[in-house]
Design an enzyme around this catalytic site. Structure first.
Site, PDB file in Angstrom:
ATOM      1  N   GLN A   1       0.833  -1.197   0.000  1.00  0.00           N
ATOM      2  CA  GLN A   1       0.000   0.000   0.000  1.00  0.00           C
ATOM      3  C   GLN A   1       0.869   1.248   0.000  1.00  0.00           C
ATOM      4  O   GLN A   1       0.636   2.199  -0.741  1.00  0.00           O
ATOM      5  CB  GLN A   1      -0.901  -0.001   1.244  1.00  0.00           C
ATOM      6  CG  GLN A   1      -2.038   0.977   1.158  1.00  0.00           C
ATOM      7  CD  GLN A   1      -2.941   0.658  -0.009  1.00  0.00           C
ATOM      8  OE1 GLN A   1      -3.307  -0.500  -0.227  1.00  0.00           O
ATOM      9  NE2 GLN A   1      -3.269   1.649  -0.791  1.00  0.00           N
TER      10      GLN A   1
ATOM     11  N   HIS B   1       2.408   3.007  -3.172  1.00  0.00           N
ATOM     12  CA  HIS B   1       1.569   3.712  -4.149  1.00  0.00           C
ATOM     13  C   HIS B   1       1.811   5.207  -4.141  1.00  0.00           C
ATOM     14  O   HIS B   1       1.761   5.868  -5.175  1.00  0.00           O
ATOM     15  CB  HIS B   1       0.083   3.490  -3.847  1.00  0.00           C
ATOM     16  CG  HIS B   1      -0.501   2.307  -4.554  1.00  0.00           C
ATOM     17  ND1 HIS B   1      -0.508   2.197  -5.909  1.00  0.00           N
ATOM     18  CD2 HIS B   1      -1.088   1.186  -4.086  1.00  0.00           C
ATOM     19  CE1 HIS B   1      -1.086   1.053  -6.259  1.00  0.00           C
ATOM     20  NE2 HIS B   1      -1.444   0.413  -5.168  1.00  0.00           N
TER      21      HIS B   1
ATOM     22  N   GLU C   1     -10.430   1.340   3.103  1.00  0.00           N
ATOM     23  CA  GLU C   1     -10.607   0.938   1.709  1.00  0.00           C
ATOM     24  C   GLU C   1     -10.325  -0.567   1.568  1.00  0.00           C
ATOM     25  O   GLU C   1     -11.115  -1.305   1.005  1.00  0.00           O
ATOM     26  CB  GLU C   1      -9.625   1.752   0.852  1.00  0.00           C
ATOM     27  CG  GLU C   1      -9.717   1.465  -0.626  1.00  0.00           C
ATOM     28  CD  GLU C   1      -8.585   2.142  -1.387  1.00  0.00           C
ATOM     29  OE1 GLU C   1      -7.617   2.602  -0.747  1.00  0.00           O
ATOM     30  OE2 GLU C   1      -8.655   2.174  -2.636  1.00  0.00           O
ATOM     31  N   HIS C   2      -9.151  -0.992   2.075  1.00  0.00           N
ATOM     32  CA  HIS C   2      -8.774  -2.410   2.055  1.00  0.00           C
ATOM     33  C   HIS C   2      -8.627  -2.903   3.490  1.00  0.00           C
ATOM     34  O   HIS C   2      -7.961  -2.254   4.294  1.00  0.00           O
ATOM     35  CB  HIS C   2      -7.427  -2.609   1.352  1.00  0.00           C
ATOM     36  CG  HIS C   2      -7.356  -2.010  -0.013  1.00  0.00           C
ATOM     37  ND1 HIS C   2      -6.760  -0.784  -0.259  1.00  0.00           N
ATOM     38  CD2 HIS C   2      -7.800  -2.462  -1.209  1.00  0.00           C
ATOM     39  CE1 HIS C   2      -6.839  -0.514  -1.553  1.00  0.00           C
ATOM     40  NE2 HIS C   2      -7.468  -1.501  -2.157  1.00  0.00           N
TER      41      HIS C   2
ATOM     42  N   ASP D   1      -6.105  -6.705  -6.124  1.00  0.00           N
ATOM     43  CA  ASP D   1      -5.793  -5.560  -6.991  1.00  0.00           C
ATOM     44  C   ASP D   1      -5.800  -5.969  -8.459  1.00  0.00           C
ATOM     45  O   ASP D   1      -6.142  -5.169  -9.331  1.00  0.00           O
ATOM     46  CB  ASP D   1      -4.390  -5.010  -6.672  1.00  0.00           C
ATOM     47  CG  ASP D   1      -4.360  -4.250  -5.366  1.00  0.00           C
ATOM     48  OD1 ASP D   1      -5.433  -3.857  -4.873  1.00  0.00           O
ATOM     49  OD2 ASP D   1      -3.244  -4.051  -4.825  1.00  0.00           O
TER      50      ASP D   1
ATOM     51  N   HIS E   1     -52.917  18.465  -8.353  1.00  0.00           N
ATOM     52  CA  HIS E   1     -52.679  17.065  -8.011  1.00  0.00           C
ATOM     53  C   HIS E   1     -54.003  16.401  -7.643  1.00  0.00           C
ATOM     54  O   HIS E   1     -54.319  15.306  -8.120  1.00  0.00           O
ATOM     55  CB  HIS E   1     -51.705  16.949  -6.825  1.00  0.00           C
ATOM     56  CG  HIS E   1     -50.255  17.155  -7.179  1.00  0.00           C
ATOM     57  ND1 HIS E   1     -49.766  18.336  -7.666  1.00  0.00           N
ATOM     58  CD2 HIS E   1     -49.187  16.321  -7.113  1.00  0.00           C
ATOM     59  CE1 HIS E   1     -48.462  18.216  -7.881  1.00  0.00           C
ATOM     60  NE2 HIS E   1     -48.092  17.005  -7.549  1.00  0.00           N
TER      61      HIS E   1
END
Lengths: 427, 427
Positions: A259, A262, A327-328, A361, A419
């Site tokens: 991670q 990145h 996220e993960h 991934d 209406h």
């Protein structure tokens, strides 16, 4: 040095709250710039896109044309090695198989009053896919963004990607081919997003725009949300690993680093009930770092945002994991099931010792486009539904009399006489 | 006078394109104001909310408290007549029944390689519901926004509503009670949306914010999209009626007016293959208008945005309807099925001569919160999914060997060595 926290220590609640509050998102200050670019493209169309592409990418669209033709794409794709080509095909097959299961079902039923109601799902007509240029041009992202659109049944899938220096990325071109991308244009930045949203011939207007990008691209998508559908507001990536003494420290360390490599603002967090594991993982990170070509980025992320938290009992991690809504989320536990059942907020969960995030991934099947920055509290990863919409329907031809009076009463109560009239005129 | 177009006349394509392009949305110029209010609330919390409420609503929160207690709500709700109360209960029952069918299914399967993958859906923890004050405070909107959240299983549902002059709307309080709203706060405007997004004790932070509002409220939701989930970017309402000679002109006229009475920028469009019907509907609109208490608004909308289009063949309306992607689509046809099957883009479809939009607005079952301004091309109406999120999962404990090499190959190709390491270290 990563942050070290102990859930039993005084001040933990405050320190953890600060960790949760820090989304690592800074206002890039590009909002006004992006608004100007969008207005330019909207007002002047192709001429604006061509000028901005010349200025930012150094590419003269008049020379090679804005569209990258099939032959040019195929020539680039042909440069990919057979091994990588086979791997991309395996990934596409697995991702496609997984997403087919997401195709939603319609509903069409008549109730006891005789009233028919339901809905149907239909794909959007055209989707636009942004693919960044340069280092962040990942073929796996092309597959993850394009395949759900194809599975959804989108009629035309359009890709834009900047080509600074004119170079095409062979992997990206191959992934586009495998995923069935219909047309590709050599433009990028906020101007490319605006072109996809409004249509700038020959770039056709798209209904949904997805895909990763830099701060300008992300801001352009945010500003155009509502004009078109977008995938999500994305921030820096993150992983939370929950591990017990059964985990191999080197495996945990490798996952945290995968991670961290990145982005310097990526975040890797370990929570464990084993002080021994915590120490061993920290040591393994240091041992593995020097051998990585991505060491500079990974080290920067780990030093600034890396975090190791120790807890008394592994079940104590449940509220922490829900607050982080990562996220993960990797569950490297002898038995991951109890935590898997208990945790409610996460983008995607990776179970057991042999499911590193990297498998997901690339080719596990689930999408790798996931909500970041605690957004898994309310948002889902990319999927087939991002490229479809639900149309509800109603038929009270039979059953009208069972509901007409109540509907007219409510219209009266709300002070909407037409209406009420539209109901009573049929009674 | 409404716009009259004939699809067979020269210049129709251009005139129709202009109709499609006009979303009747004007930039209210409140963007900077709203950004300032959000920043204020974020920085100074309760004090900012109290000051802004005093300034805009003339309400002193220190006097009655920011929260509207159960007793106060119940006392207001008790003023609703039994007939309207019964109608609201019928509506809630029908809306609830319809939305229960939307509860999504999870997925959990093992493939041929032994890899387990799937997803599960879980509700968000807390949802915030904005309810406008004054004339636009519709109890039906409370039901339509709150019930999908309750069906989704949201743990706490929080409502905010401004009370200029201190008055509570009995219908809104009753609808909140019926829908199971947990807490209600007497605040409104952009400051209330910011309070829901960030949490300003005692107003708790919400994960999703839904509900209609004025330009400030809509802009606040747009700016906070990403910090929280929101329902949609909404614009002025619209109806498209497709009718043939079998339709009663007075019924068509009443339906067009039921849209027009909402707002001077609402839009009512009729497309028909019968010139006779076209003329008769125009006449019926004029005949019915004077009898409506909402005549001023309805007349303004009809004069400025009302449109009647004649076509040679009723099937010619399909591309027109898809381009308009109307929020509400009525098919007042002898046989609505062929068009119902052929049209792909609409928010909600009303079938046959006895299904006026008003039935759906109140109690047909489907949600009345729908995409406007051609957004039905890519967006869905509000539903249970707005209050849930999908968490995917993967377990390659078994099956790892079948995919490990390919994953590592792709990591190498993308230049992500720690990704490759995290796979190879387990091989």
């Amino acid at each position: 040095m990563p942050l070290r926290l102990d859930a039993r220590a005084p001040g933990f609640a405050e320190a953890f709250a600060a960790l949760v509050a820090d989304r690592r998102e800074e206002d890039a200050g590009v909002s006004a710039d992006v608004a100007r670019i969008i207005a330019e493209v909207r007002a002047r169309g192709y001429a604006a896109v061509a000028e901005l592409t010349a200025r930012f990418d150094g590419v003269d669209l008049a020379a090679g044309g804005i569209e990258i033709g099939r032959d040019e794409r195929a020539a680039a794709a042909a440069r990919v090695t057979p091994e990588t080509r086979a791997a991309l095909h395996l990934a596409a097959d697995r991702i496609g198989m997984f997403h087919v299961e997401q195709l939603p079902k319609g509903h069409d039923a008549v109730d006891g009053s005789g009233i028919r109601a339901g809905w149907r799902w239909t794909p959007v007509e055209r989707a636009g896919l942004y693919v960044p240029g340069g280092r962040a041009a990942y073929p796996s992202s092309v597959l993850m963004n394009a395949l759900p659109a194809k599975v959804a049944g989108v009629r035309e899938l359009v890709m834009v990607t900047p080509t600074p220096g004119g170079e095409l990325n062979p992997l990206v071109m191959l992934a586009a081919e495998i995923a069935g991308v219909d047309r590709v244009f050599r433009i990028g930045g906020a101007q490319a997003v605006a072109a996809l949203a409004y249509g700038v011939a020959p770039v056709p207007a798209c209904d949904v725009i997805v895909g990763p990008g830099n701060a300008w691209v992300a801001e352009a998508k945010r500003q155009l949300y509502g004009v078109v559908g977008i995938d999500m507001v994305a921030g820096p990536s993150e992983i939370l690993v929950i591990a017990d003494a059964s985990a191999d420290p080197a495996h945990v360390a490798a996952d945290l680093l995968s991670q961290a490599e990145h982005d310097p603002v990526a975040q890797s967090i370990l929570i464990t009930d084993s002080a021994t594991l915590a120490g061993a993982v920290a040591a393994e990170v240091e041992r593995l770092l020097p051998g990585l070509a991505s060491a500079a980025t990974a080290r920067a992320s780990w030093a600034r945002f890396g975090t190791i938290i120790t807890v008394a009992d592994i079940m104590d991690t449940v509220p922490l994991a829900d607050a982080l809504a990562a996220e993960h989320l990797e569950l490297m536990l002898a038995d991951p099931e109890p935590l898997f059942r208990a945790i409610r907020h996460a983008g995607s969960i990776f179970l057991g010792h042999r499911t590193p995030e990297a498998i997901g991934d690339y080719l596990g099947g689930p999408n790798h486009v996931l909500p970041t920055g605690r957004r898994a509290r309310f948002a889902s990863g990319l999927g087939v539904l991002n490229f479809m919409k639900r149309t509800t329907f109603l038929d009270s031809s039979r059953g009208f009399d069972a509901v007409a009076d109540a509907a007219a009463t409510l219209a009266d109560a709300e002070g909407l006489p037409a209406h009420a009239l539209s109901v009573r005129i049929r009674s």
